[in-house]
Write a protein that holds these residues in place. Sequence first.
Motif, PDB file in Angstrom:
ATOM      1  N   GLN A   1     -16.029   7.087  54.965  1.00  0.00           N
ATOM      2  CA  GLN A   1     -15.507   8.833  55.125  1.00  0.00           C
ATOM      3  C   GLN A   1     -16.108  10.346  54.580  1.00  0.00           C
ATOM      4  O   GLN A   1     -17.042  10.564  55.599  1.00  0.00           O
ATOM      5  CB  GLN A   1     -14.382   8.661  54.986  1.00  0.00           C
ATOM      6  CG  GLN A   1     -12.640   8.077  55.497  1.00  0.00           C
ATOM      7  CD  GLN A   1     -11.731   8.448  54.206  1.00  0.00           C
ATOM      8  OE1 GLN A   1     -11.854   8.981  53.703  1.00  0.00           O
ATOM      9  NE2 GLN A   1     -11.125   7.602  54.441  1.00  0.00           N
TER      10      GLN A   1
ATOM     11  N   GLU B   1     -12.932   6.220  63.949  1.00  0.00           N
ATOM     12  CA  GLU B   1     -12.828   7.587  62.616  1.00  0.00           C
ATOM     13  C   GLU B   1     -13.644   8.027  62.381  1.00  0.00           C
ATOM     14  O   GLU B   1     -13.607   9.549  61.508  1.00  0.00           O
ATOM     15  CB  GLU B   1     -12.504   6.728  61.359  1.00  0.00           C
ATOM     16  CG  GLU B   1     -11.068   6.027  61.490  1.00  0.00           C
ATOM     17  CD  GLU B   1      -9.963   5.321  60.664  1.00  0.00           C
ATOM     18  OE1 GLU B   1     -10.521   5.677  59.722  1.00  0.00           O
ATOM     19  OE2 GLU B   1      -8.805   4.702  60.388  1.00  0.00           O
TER      20      GLU B   1
ATOM     21  N   LEU C   1     -14.104  11.843  62.261  1.00  0.00           N
ATOM     22  CA  LEU C   1     -14.367  12.902  60.935  1.00  0.00           C
ATOM     23  C   LEU C   1     -15.537  13.682  61.952  1.00  0.00           C
ATOM     24  O   LEU C   1     -16.045  15.315  61.366  1.00  0.00           O
ATOM     25  CB  LEU C   1     -14.994  12.267  59.640  1.00  0.00           C
ATOM     26  CG  LEU C   1     -13.647  11.446  59.284  1.00  0.00           C
ATOM     27  CD1 LEU C   1     -13.776  10.425  58.435  1.00  0.00           C
ATOM     28  CD2 LEU C   1     -12.910  12.482  58.162  1.00  0.00           C
TER      29      LEU C   1
END
Length: 200
Positions: A30, A58, A62
């Motif tokens: 992340q 994902e 982000l």
Amino acid sequence: MSRYVYLVRHGEQQDAEHGLPDGPLSGRGQRQARAIAERLSGVPFSSVHTSPLQRAVETARLMTQRMPAIEPEPSALLMDCIPAGPSPAMPHAFESFFGGVTAEEIAAGQAQMADATAEWLSPSRDDRHDLLITHNFVIAWFVREVFDAPAWRWMGVNQANCGLTIIRVRTAKPPVLIAHNDLGHLPAELRTGLPVDQPF
């Protein structure tokens, strides 16, 4: 007119070392995605496409939080795949990689990459910037394609998690590699995904 293709490998996957085929990003993954988003936040992207696999989706989510005007679109052409099989010219050191790979997987990967490069390495009528969030082998194939190298040369071309590769596609000339696996946006502790014997 020029088309710029920005290829980003997904962020580090949670529990990837356990051999899971897909999964969510780790905390470090992340952070990698946010770092590359910061790096590219000023680019006027025309489109954002992502592999449908969770780790890529994902990463795309982000990244596009910093690009609110654009929505990532999943594309099967960016799925993880085996882009090409062994050939007589391939060094013997690579042969063991194909031990568990079927002929059907290789044929599917070849067809996928033919369509992917036709889609994104074709000249555009207008200046445009396309962001592709995908996988190590896919990016390796794009790089091989730019150099018109033998099919087996995608092997050994490696990208770190959230490394940045940029290709410029021109109308009357072959495409050129502007940057490969650029990690300038990642501090040392976020540089993951390369072979363990490859220096950072």
